[in-house]
Every structure is written in structure tokens, then in C-alpha cells.
Design a protein around this motif. Structure first.
Motif, short mmCIF file in Angstrom:
data_model
loop_
_atom_site.label_atom_id
_atom_site.label_comp_id
_atom_site.label_asym_id
_atom_site.label_seq_id
_atom_site.Cartn_x
_atom_site.Cartn_y
_atom_site.Cartn_z
N ARG A 196 -6.19 -8.29 13.13
CA ARG A 196 -7.65 -8.21 12.91
C ARG A 196 -8.27 -6.97 13.55
N ILE A 197 -7.59 -5.84 13.37
CA ILE A 197 -8.17 -4.56 13.78
C ILE A 197 -8.88 -4.01 12.55
N GLU A 198 -10.02 -3.38 12.75
CA GLU A 198 -10.77 -2.89 11.59
C GLU A 198 -9.91 -1.95 10.73
N VAL A 199 -9.67 -2.39 9.50
CA VAL A 199 -8.73 -1.69 8.62
C VAL A 199 -9.22 -0.28 8.25
N ARG A 200 -10.53 -0.09 8.26
CA ARG A 200 -11.03 1.23 7.84
C ARG A 200 -10.53 2.36 8.75
N PHE A 201 -10.06 2.00 9.95
CA PHE A 201 -9.56 3.03 10.85
C PHE A 201 -8.05 3.29 10.68
N ALA A 202 -7.41 2.48 9.84
CA ALA A 202 -5.94 2.59 9.72
C ALA A 202 -5.49 3.96 9.20
N PRO A 203 -6.11 4.51 8.14
CA PRO A 203 -5.62 5.82 7.65
C PRO A 203 -5.76 6.93 8.69
N LYS A 204 -6.88 6.95 9.41
CA LYS A 204 -7.08 7.96 10.44
C LYS A 204 -6.03 7.80 11.54
N ALA A 205 -5.81 6.53 11.96
CA ALA A 205 -4.84 6.25 13.00
C ALA A 205 -3.44 6.69 12.54
N PHE A 206 -3.11 6.34 11.28
CA PHE A 206 -1.80 6.67 10.74
C PHE A 206 -1.56 8.18 10.75
N ARG A 207 -2.57 8.94 10.32
CA ARG A 207 -2.44 10.40 10.31
C ARG A 207 -2.18 10.95 11.71
N ASN A 208 -2.86 10.36 12.70
CA ASN A 208 -2.66 10.80 14.09
C ASN A 208 -1.24 10.52 14.57
N LEU A 209 -0.73 9.34 14.21
CA LEU A 209 0.58 8.93 14.72
C LEU A 209 1.73 9.64 14.01
N ASP A 210 1.49 10.01 12.74
CA ASP A 210 2.54 10.66 11.95
C ASP A 210 2.58 12.14 12.28
N THR A 211 3.17 12.46 13.45
CA THR A 211 3.05 13.83 13.96
C THR A 211 3.81 14.85 13.12
N ASN A 212 4.87 14.45 12.41
CA ASN A 212 5.57 15.43 11.57
C ASN A 212 5.11 15.39 10.10
N ASN A 213 4.05 14.60 9.86
CA ASN A 213 3.40 14.58 8.54
C ASN A 213 4.34 14.28 7.37
N ASP A 214 5.29 13.38 7.58
CA ASP A 214 6.17 13.04 6.46
C ASP A 214 5.76 11.73 5.77
N GLY A 215 4.60 11.21 6.17
CA GLY A 215 4.07 10.04 5.48
C GLY A 215 4.66 8.71 5.93
N LYS A 216 5.41 8.73 7.02
CA LYS A 216 5.95 7.49 7.58
C LYS A 216 6.11 7.64 9.09
N LEU A 217 6.11 6.51 9.78
CA LEU A 217 6.21 6.55 11.24
C LEU A 217 7.63 6.18 11.66
N SER A 218 8.27 7.14 12.31
CA SER A 218 9.64 6.91 12.78
C SER A 218 9.61 6.16 14.11
N HIS A 219 10.76 5.69 14.51
CA HIS A 219 10.91 5.03 15.81
C HIS A 219 10.42 5.95 16.93
N ASP A 220 10.82 7.21 16.88
CA ASP A 220 10.41 8.16 17.92
C ASP A 220 8.90 8.38 17.93
N GLU A 221 8.31 8.46 16.73
CA GLU A 221 6.85 8.66 16.66
C GLU A 221 6.12 7.46 17.26
N ILE A 222 6.64 6.26 17.03
CA ILE A 222 5.99 5.07 17.58
C ILE A 222 6.16 5.02 19.10
N ILE A 223 7.37 5.33 19.57
CA ILE A 223 7.61 5.36 21.03
C ILE A 223 6.64 6.35 21.69
#
Ligand SMILES: [Ca+2]
Ligand SMILES: [Ca+2]
Length: 185
Positions: A130-157
Motif C-alpha cells: 500500500r505504497i502510493e503507486v504513482r511514485f513507483a516509476p520515479k522510484a524504479f528509475r532511481n533504483l535502475d542505476t544502469n538503465n537496463d529496465g530491470k533491477l538486479s540483485h546488486d542494484e537492490i542491495i
């Protein structure tokens, strides 16, 4: 000591875990989170998948129990838990906690088991918690540091590490659980 920025982020996370918004966290909150995630995942009660989700969400609570007086955890106790976890002498414990936490995230959300969290899987995390979904794309872009469109184990760590430790307001990992900036401490 936690910095004001760390306190803000941990307060944001505490508010997410306080699923019924009662101001304290208790086992019921983690059951409710488990129920909610199971519905998002379409797991019926009394199935192996449902039991697994429950075991994982209740495990998060199990880690907290030694820090909780009685059956409810206050925000102050949560911050105390984090202060202890982040203390220099507990580095090994912290590393273990982060590895376990990230492994739980992958078990819960890497549904196609390709070893990455896709944007869709990440949105499920927001819905489930129940986190506000409208922030998910912005959050995802921040976390995806190599910009390949997916979050790796290392990116999440890396993101969990920044969420827990970093006192830079620009650290991408601050966005792990969405709009931390709007949290009132
Ligand atoms: Ca995946
Ligand atoms: Ca990536």
C-alpha cells in the motif's frame, strides 16, 4: 546515531509496516501485509504459496521481536532497532540482515524468477505494501542505476544500503519504498 535524513526514511518505512495505521506495529500488521500480497499474487489461503508469503512477512516481524516491549512496536523502538543494526560493531549482523531482506524481496516479488525485479513486479511491491503507486516509476528509475529496465540483485542491495545508511538526500536508494520526502517526522 541516525541522521535526520535516516530518521525520515525509517519513519516512512515504519509507517508502511504499520499497515492498519494504528501508530504501532504488531504481528497483525505483518499478517495483513501477507494477506494483501497473497491477494495481489492470487494465492488462495491454505496453499503452499500463501504459507510461504506468510512465513516471509512474519519473518520480518520475528527479527523485530527482541526489540519490542510486549506485543507492539513503537516508532521509537523501530528507530532504536535501526540504530543498533547500523552501529559499527554490528556490521556483520547488518550485512546478514540486508542479504536476508533482499532475498525475501526477491522471493516475494521476482515472480517469473528471472533474477530481476521488473517494473511490473516492482509495482506489485507498492500495491502489496500500500505504497502510493504513482511514485513507483520515479522510484524504479532511481533504483535502475544502469538503465537496463530491470533491477538486479546488486542494484537492490545497493538501494537497501543507501536507504538504510545514506544521509545524502540525492541518494537514489532513498526511493526504495517510494515517496520518503513527503514523510512528516
Ligand atoms: Ca523478475
Ligand atoms: Ca538495472
Amino acid at each position: 546515531m541516525l541522521s535526520p535524513l535516516q530518521i525520515k526514511k525509517q519513519t516512512h518505512f515504519f509507517n508502511i509496516l504499520d499497515f492498519d495505521r494504528s501508530g504501532t506495529i504488531e504481528e497483525d500488521d505483518f499478517e495483513a501485509i501477507g494477506d494483501n500480497l497473497s491477494i495481489v499474487r492470487d494465492f488462495d489461503m491454505d496453499t503452499v504459496e500463501y504459507e510461504t508469503v506468510m512465513r516471509l512477512t512474519k519473518g520480518i516481524w520475528g527479527n523485530l521481536v527482541p526489540f519490542v516491549k510486549g506485543t507492539q512496536g513503537t516508532q521509537e523502538q523501530w528507530l532504536q532497532f535501526m540504530t543498533v543494526l547500523l552501529a559499527d560493531e554490528n556490521e556483520d549482523k547488518y550485512d546478514k540482515y540486508v542479504r536476508q531482506f533482499v532475498s525475501t524481496l526477491f522471493k516475494l516479488f521476482d515472480i517469473n524468477e528471472d533474477g530481476y525485479i521488473s517494473q511490473t513486479e516492482y509495482i506489485d511491491l507498492f500495491i502489496g505494501l500500500r505504497i502510493e503507486v504513482r511514485f513507483a516509476p520515479k522510484a524504479f528509475r532511481n533504483l535502475d542505476t544502469n538503465n537496463d529496465g530491470k533491477l538486479s540483485h546488486d542494484e537492490i542491495i545497493q538501494s537497501v544500503d543507501e536507504f538504510m545508511k545514506d544521509s545524502d538526500p540525492k541518494a537514489p536508494g532513498n526511493w526504495l519504498f517510494g515517496d520518503w520526502e513527503g514523510t512528516v517526522v
